[in-house]
Design a protein around this motif. Structure first.
Motif, PDB file in Angstrom:
ATOM      1  N   ALA A 144       0.709  -1.151  -0.298  1.00 54.54           N
ATOM      2  CA  ALA A 144      -0.252  -0.392   0.201  1.00 54.54           C
ATOM      3  C   ALA A 144       0.572   1.149  -0.227  1.00 54.54           C
ATOM      4  CB  ALA A 144      -1.138  -0.047   1.155  1.00 54.54           C
ATOM      5  N   TRP A 204     -15.425  -0.646  12.236  1.00 52.86           N
ATOM      6  CA  TRP A 204     -14.469  -0.634  11.514  1.00 52.86           C
ATOM      7  C   TRP A 204     -15.058  -0.205  10.059  1.00 52.86           C
ATOM      8  CZ3 TRP A 204      -9.149   0.801  11.503  1.00 52.86           C
ATOM      9  CH2 TRP A 204      -9.055   1.262   9.463  1.00 52.86           C
ATOM     10  N   ASP A 272      -8.197  -5.457   5.716  1.00 52.19           N
ATOM     11  CA  ASP A 272      -8.021  -3.834   5.119  1.00 52.19           C
ATOM     12  C   ASP A 272      -6.401  -3.308   5.906  1.00 52.19           C
ATOM     13  OD1 ASP A 272      -8.799  -1.303   4.242  1.00 52.19           O
ATOM     14  OD2 ASP A 272     -10.294  -1.520   5.575  1.00 52.19           O
ATOM     15  N   VAL A 274      -4.376  -0.364   5.816  1.00 54.58           N
ATOM     16  CA  VAL A 274      -4.666   1.178   4.741  1.00 54.58           C
ATOM     17  C   VAL A 274      -3.443   1.974   6.020  1.00 54.58           C
ATOM     18  CG1 VAL A 274      -5.839   3.719   4.969  1.00 54.58           C
ATOM     19  CG2 VAL A 274      -7.431   1.372   5.315  1.00 54.58           C
ATOM     20  N   ARG A 276      -1.423   5.598   5.988  1.00 54.28           N
ATOM     21  CA  ARG A 276      -2.172   7.375   4.946  1.00 54.28           C
ATOM     22  C   ARG A 276      -1.016   8.889   5.985  1.00 54.28           C
ATOM     23  NH1 ARG A 276      -2.789  12.060   8.485  1.00 54.28           N
ATOM     24  NH2 ARG A 276      -2.644  11.237  10.469  1.00 54.28           N
ATOM     25  N   GLU A 281      -4.937   8.934   1.904  1.00 49.84           N
ATOM     26  CA  GLU A 281      -4.731   6.994   1.740  1.00 49.84           C
ATOM     27  C   GLU A 281      -4.693   6.376   0.788  1.00 49.84           C
ATOM     28  OE1 GLU A 281      -8.633   5.911   4.174  1.00 49.84           O
ATOM     29  OE2 GLU A 281      -7.622   6.931   6.371  1.00 49.84           O
ATOM     30  N   ARG A 282      -4.010   4.870   1.275  1.00 51.79           N
ATOM     31  CA  ARG A 282      -3.758   3.520   0.707  1.00 51.79           C
ATOM     32  C   ARG A 282      -4.013   2.875   1.095  1.00 51.79           C
ATOM     33  NH1 ARG A 282       2.357   5.391  -2.195  1.00 51.79           N
ATOM     34  NH2 ARG A 282       1.384   7.072  -4.388  1.00 51.79           N
ATOM     35  N   ARG A 283      -4.428   1.807   0.514  1.00 49.95           N
ATOM     36  CA  ARG A 283      -5.200   1.357   0.868  1.00 49.95           C
ATOM     37  C   ARG A 283      -5.191  -0.360   0.167  1.00 49.95           C
ATOM     38  NH1 ARG A 283     -10.760   2.087   2.292  1.00 49.95           N
ATOM     39  NH2 ARG A 283     -10.455   1.379   4.597  1.00 49.95           N
ATOM     40  N   VAL A 285      -6.636  -5.019   0.462  1.00 49.46           N
ATOM     41  CA  VAL A 285      -6.978  -5.521   1.025  1.00 49.46           C
ATOM     42  C   VAL A 285      -6.862  -6.916   0.387  1.00 49.46           C
ATOM     43  CG1 VAL A 285      -9.717  -6.127   0.961  1.00 49.46           C
ATOM     44  CG2 VAL A 285      -8.898  -3.838   1.008  1.00 49.46           C
ATOM     45  N   THR A 341      -5.883  -0.406  -3.763  1.00 50.17           N
ATOM     46  CA  THR A 341      -6.586   0.939  -4.352  1.00 50.17           C
ATOM     47  C   THR A 341      -4.927   1.621  -4.650  1.00 50.17           C
ATOM     48  OG1 THR A 341      -7.068   1.050  -2.035  1.00 50.17           O
ATOM     49  CG2 THR A 341      -8.682   0.460  -2.831  1.00 50.17           C
ATOM     50  N   ARG A 350     -14.399   6.867   9.697  1.00 52.79           N
ATOM     51  CA  ARG A 350     -14.129   5.451   9.551  1.00 52.79           C
ATOM     52  C   ARG A 350     -15.026   4.915  10.187  1.00 52.79           C
ATOM     53  NH1 ARG A 350      -9.085   5.186   8.327  1.00 52.79           N
ATOM     54  NH2 ARG A 350      -7.236   6.134   9.878  1.00 52.79           N
TER      55      ARG A 350
END
Length: 350
Positions: A144, A204, A272, A274, A276, A281-283, A285, A341, A350
């Motif tokens: 991420a 969450w 998940d 994440v 920041r 943000e980058r995610r 999964v 993502t 959140r």
């Protein structure tokens, strides 16, 4: 693939160890079964043609015999507070790589603290926490991050449908609680905090179809050791779905039950991760089945990369530092579903 290379598996007859042995065999390695219980080793080896070598962490010579002639060792024997140091010492004496599947925070901290300098000077490879907890979350957070060199926060939320602990999980948890005493650990502002207050319960927003779920915040797992060991992130927090957090501590929760021919349970997971930086943000999964079973392809993929020279570090290094995280995760496609993502604005809540 393994091409017939022999790999010692310490704790081979444990719940996770059996998955590791099967994965090694399926990928062309030859497991050498090891552990202290001769009867369990013999039962596991029966009819397989695999060699069993009895060894105990209290007997260094027996560990040396167990590792003799092998290309590497995987330590799957908890509680890791008792097994990591003796097996690492044996691996250093044998001059072979060491990997473990330890989820115990304290054991992982000890590995970094006690062996980083020695392993680096020896040019040795030691990969702790190469498992569902510690390894997979670290790989996801690293992927991420992408081209970021630093971030403000990392959050790794675990959405487990249930958590039926193995006897090894219960024993490791008891050892960790005994070592930790009356406090819990939290990593914030670049340092470890010893907290005596109860961890918060919050909601969450997991990706669909799971959606918002109650979680125990600051449910500190091995990722909180591995992620900041190599990523410039001063605040790292892990979360666990509240139902699974209750399962793992309840005395009457049953052990995992096989739901298919491979021995996997019907437990499902969603991680998940994440990161920041500022207002972005980058995610990453990951979804899959059975946290114990998925540990086997994780650690065996790591082993294959170590033995084939596809590494990025020497000494003690977590999965995200040792390997190319996106490439590693893509290699797990038969076992997990991965989503990355694009950067997005931080939501107001959140």
């Amino acid at each position: 693939m393994g091409s017939g290379q022999t790999v010692a598996v310490f704790g081979a007859y444990g719940h996770t160890g059996r998955f590791v042995v099967a994965e090694l065999t399926g990928r062309g390695f030859v497991p050498v079964l090891s552990g202290r219980d001769a009867g369990k080793l013999a039962a596991l080896a029966d009819g397989t043609g695999l060699e069993a070598r009895v060894a105990s962490v209290d007997d260094p010579a027996s560990l040396d015999r167990a590792l003799a002639g092998t290309a590497a060792v995987i330590n799957a024997a908890g509680p890791f507070a008792s097994t990591t140091a003796p097996v690492i010492e044996a691996a250093l004496r044998a001059g072979i790589p060491y990997l473990d599947v330890a989820a115990e925070i304290e054991a992982n901290l000890d590995t970094f603290a006690h062996f980083a300098d020695r392993a680096r000077e020896a040019g040795a490879v030691i990969v702790p926490a190469m498992a569902f907890f510690g390894g997979l979350g670290d790989l996801l957070a690293t992927a991420a991050m992408g081209d970021w060199t630093e971030a403000d926060e990392a959050h790794i939320a675990y959405g487990l449908s249930s958590w039926h602990p193995t006897p090894g999980t219960r024993l490791s948890g008891a050892v960790s609680r005994e070592r930790r005493g009356d406090y819990r650990l939290r990593y914030a502002a670049g340092r470890w905090e010893h907290r005596t207050d109860a961890p918060p319960t919050l909601e969450w927003a997991f990706p669909e179809p799971m959606g918002p779920r109650p979680v125990v915040g600051e449910f500190t797992m091995a990722d909180v050791v591995t992620v900041p060991s190599h990523l410039a992130i001063p605040d790292v927090t892990t979360y666990m779905t509240a139902e699974a957090a209750r399962d793992v501590v309840a005395p009457d929760t049953p052990t995992p039950a096989a739901a298919d021919g491979s021995g996997r349970s019907d437990q499902t997971f969603l991680i998940d991760a994440v990161v920041r930086s500022g207002d972005t943000e980058r995610r990453a999964v990951a979804r899959g089945q059975d946290i114990y079973a998925v540990t086997a392809p994780l650690v065996v993929e790591a082993l294959d990369r170590v033995l084939s020279g596809r590494t990025r570090a020497v000494g003690v290094a977590s999965a995200g530092k040792m390997f190319d995280a996106p490439d590693f995760l893509s290699a797990l496609a038969p076992h997990i579903t991965l989503e990355l993502t694009a950067p997005q604005a931080v939501p107001t809540s959140r």
